[in-house]
Design a protein around this motif. Structure first.
Motif, PDB file in Angstrom:
ATOM      1  N   LEU A   1       0.841  -1.205   0.000  1.00 29.69           N
ATOM      2  CA  LEU A   1       0.000   0.000   0.000  1.00 29.69           C
ATOM      3  C   LEU A   1       0.868   1.244   0.000  1.00 29.69           C
ATOM      4  N   PRO A   2       0.502   2.314  -0.570  1.00 25.06           N
ATOM      5  CA  PRO A   2      -0.715   2.668  -1.291  1.00 25.06           C
ATOM      6  C   PRO A   2      -0.669   2.300  -2.774  1.00 25.06           C
ATOM      7  N   TRP A   3       0.455   1.810  -3.237  1.00 16.81           N
ATOM      8  CA  TRP A   3       0.606   1.518  -4.667  1.00 16.81           C
ATOM      9  C   TRP A   3      -0.218   0.317  -5.102  1.00 16.81           C
ATOM     10  N   SER A   4      -0.587  -0.556  -4.192  1.00 16.95           N
ATOM     11  CA  SER A   4      -1.286  -1.779  -4.562  1.00 16.95           C
ATOM     12  C   SER A   4      -2.806  -1.621  -4.622  1.00 16.95           C
ATOM     13  N   VAL A   5      -3.322  -0.437  -4.388  1.00 19.62           N
ATOM     14  CA  VAL A   5      -4.775  -0.227  -4.449  1.00 19.62           C
ATOM     15  C   VAL A   5      -5.320  -0.529  -5.849  1.00 19.62           C
ATOM     16  N   PRO A   6      -4.703  -0.055  -6.936  1.00 17.26           N
ATOM     17  CA  PRO A   6      -5.234  -0.424  -8.257  1.00 17.26           C
ATOM     18  C   PRO A   6      -5.200  -1.925  -8.517  1.00 17.26           C
ATOM     19  N   LEU A   7      -4.248  -2.633  -7.949  1.00 21.18           N
ATOM     20  CA  LEU A   7      -4.188  -4.079  -8.126  1.00 21.18           C
ATOM     21  C   LEU A   7      -5.351  -4.770  -7.432  1.00 21.18           C
ATOM     22  N   MET A   8      -5.831  -4.183  -6.336  1.00 23.61           N
ATOM     23  CA  MET A   8      -6.991  -4.752  -5.649  1.00 23.61           C
ATOM     24  C   MET A   8      -8.275  -4.448  -6.409  1.00 23.61           C
TER      25      MET A   8
ATOM     26  N   PHE B   1      -8.632  -3.816  -9.800  1.00 25.33           N
ATOM     27  CA  PHE B   1      -8.674  -4.382 -11.136  1.00 25.33           C
ATOM     28  C   PHE B   1      -7.839  -5.655 -11.204  1.00 25.33           C
ATOM     29  N   PRO B   2      -8.373  -6.789 -10.755  1.00 23.55           N
ATOM     30  CA  PRO B   2      -7.595  -8.030 -10.777  1.00 23.55           C
ATOM     31  C   PRO B   2      -7.308  -8.459 -12.215  1.00 23.55           C
ATOM     32  N   ASP B   3      -6.075  -8.898 -12.456  1.00 24.74           N
ATOM     33  CA  ASP B   3      -5.673  -9.255 -13.816  1.00 24.74           C
ATOM     34  C   ASP B   3      -4.950 -10.587 -13.862  1.00 24.74           C
ATOM     35  N   GLY B   4      -5.084 -11.404 -12.839  1.00 25.07           N
ATOM     36  CA  GLY B   4      -4.439 -12.702 -12.824  1.00 25.07           C
ATOM     37  C   GLY B   4      -3.305 -12.747 -11.814  1.00 25.07           C
ATOM     38  N   PRO B   5      -2.938 -13.946 -11.392  1.00 25.95           N
ATOM     39  CA  PRO B   5      -1.942 -14.071 -10.326  1.00 25.95           C
ATOM     40  C   PRO B   5      -0.528 -13.652 -10.733  1.00 25.95           C
ATOM     41  N   VAL B   6      -0.133 -13.892 -11.965  1.00 23.85           N
ATOM     42  CA  VAL B   6       1.229 -13.536 -12.382  1.00 23.85           C
ATOM     43  C   VAL B   6       1.389 -12.022 -12.449  1.00 23.85           C
ATOM     44  N   THR B   7       0.395 -11.353 -13.015  1.00 23.38           N
ATOM     45  CA  THR B   7       0.431  -9.896 -13.079  1.00 23.38           C
ATOM     46  C   THR B   7       0.353  -9.289 -11.683  1.00 23.38           C
ATOM     47  N   LEU B   8      -0.457  -9.886 -10.824  1.00 20.39           N
ATOM     48  CA  LEU B   8      -0.570  -9.401  -9.447  1.00 20.39           C
ATOM     49  C   LEU B   8       0.759  -9.525  -8.717  1.00 20.39           C
ATOM     50  N   LEU B   9       1.438 -10.660  -8.875  1.00 26.02           N
ATOM     51  CA  LEU B   9       2.724 -10.850  -8.213  1.00 26.02           C
ATOM     52  C   LEU B   9       3.766  -9.860  -8.728  1.00 26.02           C
ATOM     53  N   ALA B  10       3.796  -9.639 -10.035  1.00 26.33           N
ATOM     54  CA  ALA B  10       4.738  -8.663 -10.595  1.00 26.33           C
ATOM     55  C   ALA B  10       4.424  -7.256 -10.103  1.00 26.33           C
ATOM     56  N   GLY B  11       3.147  -6.915 -10.064  1.00 24.31           N
ATOM     57  CA  GLY B  11       2.762  -5.605  -9.558  1.00 24.31           C
ATOM     58  C   GLY B  11       3.089  -5.426  -8.089  1.00 24.31           C
ATOM     59  N   LEU B  12       2.900  -6.472  -7.298  1.00 25.86           N
ATOM     60  CA  LEU B  12       3.226  -6.386  -5.869  1.00 25.86           C
ATOM     61  C   LEU B  12       4.726  -6.250  -5.651  1.00 25.86           C
ATOM     62  N   LEU B  13       5.524  -6.878  -6.484  1.00 30.26           N
ATOM     63  CA  LEU B  13       6.972  -6.723  -6.386  1.00 30.26           C
ATOM     64  C   LEU B  13       7.374  -5.277  -6.687  1.00 30.26           C
ATOM     65  N   ILE B  14       6.739  -4.672  -7.664  1.00 28.47           N
ATOM     66  CA  ILE B  14       7.021  -3.274  -7.995  1.00 28.47           C
ATOM     67  C   ILE B  14       6.565  -2.356  -6.859  1.00 28.47           C
ATOM     68  N   CYS B  15       5.389  -2.632  -6.281  1.00 29.63           N
ATOM     69  CA  CYS B  15       4.896  -1.834  -5.155  1.00 29.63           C
ATOM     70  C   CYS B  15       5.852  -1.908  -3.967  1.00 29.63           C
TER      71      CYS B  15
END
Length: 91
Positions: free
Chosen positions: A52-59, A61-75
Motif C-alpha cells: 500500500l498505497p501503490w497496490s490499491v489499483p491491483l486490488m 482491477f484483478p488481472d491474474g496471479p502472475v500480473t498481481l505478483l509482478a505488480g506487488l513486487l514493484i509496489c
C-alpha cells in the motif's frame, strides 16, 4: 519536534524489508517451500498490505496471479525506495 535516534529509521526500514520479503514469499509456491509451508497456502494479502498505497489499483482491477505478483513486487520496491529516502533524510 523531537529528534529520533539515528538508528530508529534504519531499524524500521530493515523490519519493513524483512516483512515485505516474507510477504512476497507467501505469494509464491517456491517461497512457501522455503518457509516449510504447504504449497496450497498461497496468499497475496500480506504482500498487498505491505505494498500500500501503490497496490490499491491491483486490488480494484484483478488481472491474474502472475500480473498481481509482478505488480506487488514493484509496489514493494517503490515502498523500499521511499523508506530509504526517509531513513537517509532522518540521519
Amino acid at each position: 519536534m523531537t529528534r529520533l535516534p539515528a538508528w530508529l529509521p534504519w531499524t524500521l526500514l530493515a523490519l519493513y524489508a524483512v516483512a515485505g520479503a516474507v510477504g512476497l514469499m507467501l505469494a509464491t509456491t517456491a517461497g512457501l517451500r522455503m518457509l516449510g509451508m504447504s504449497q496450497s497456502m498461497v496468499d497475496f494479502l500480506p504482500a498487498t498490505i505491505l505494498g500500500l498505497p501503490w497496490s490499491v489499483p491491483l486490488m480494484l482491477f484483478p488481472d491474474g496471479p502472475v500480473t498481481l505478483l509482478a505488480g506487488l513486487l514493484i509496489c514493494y520496491a517503490l515502498n523500499l525506495g521511499v523508506g530509504l529516502v526517509l531513513a537517509r533524510s532522518a540521519s
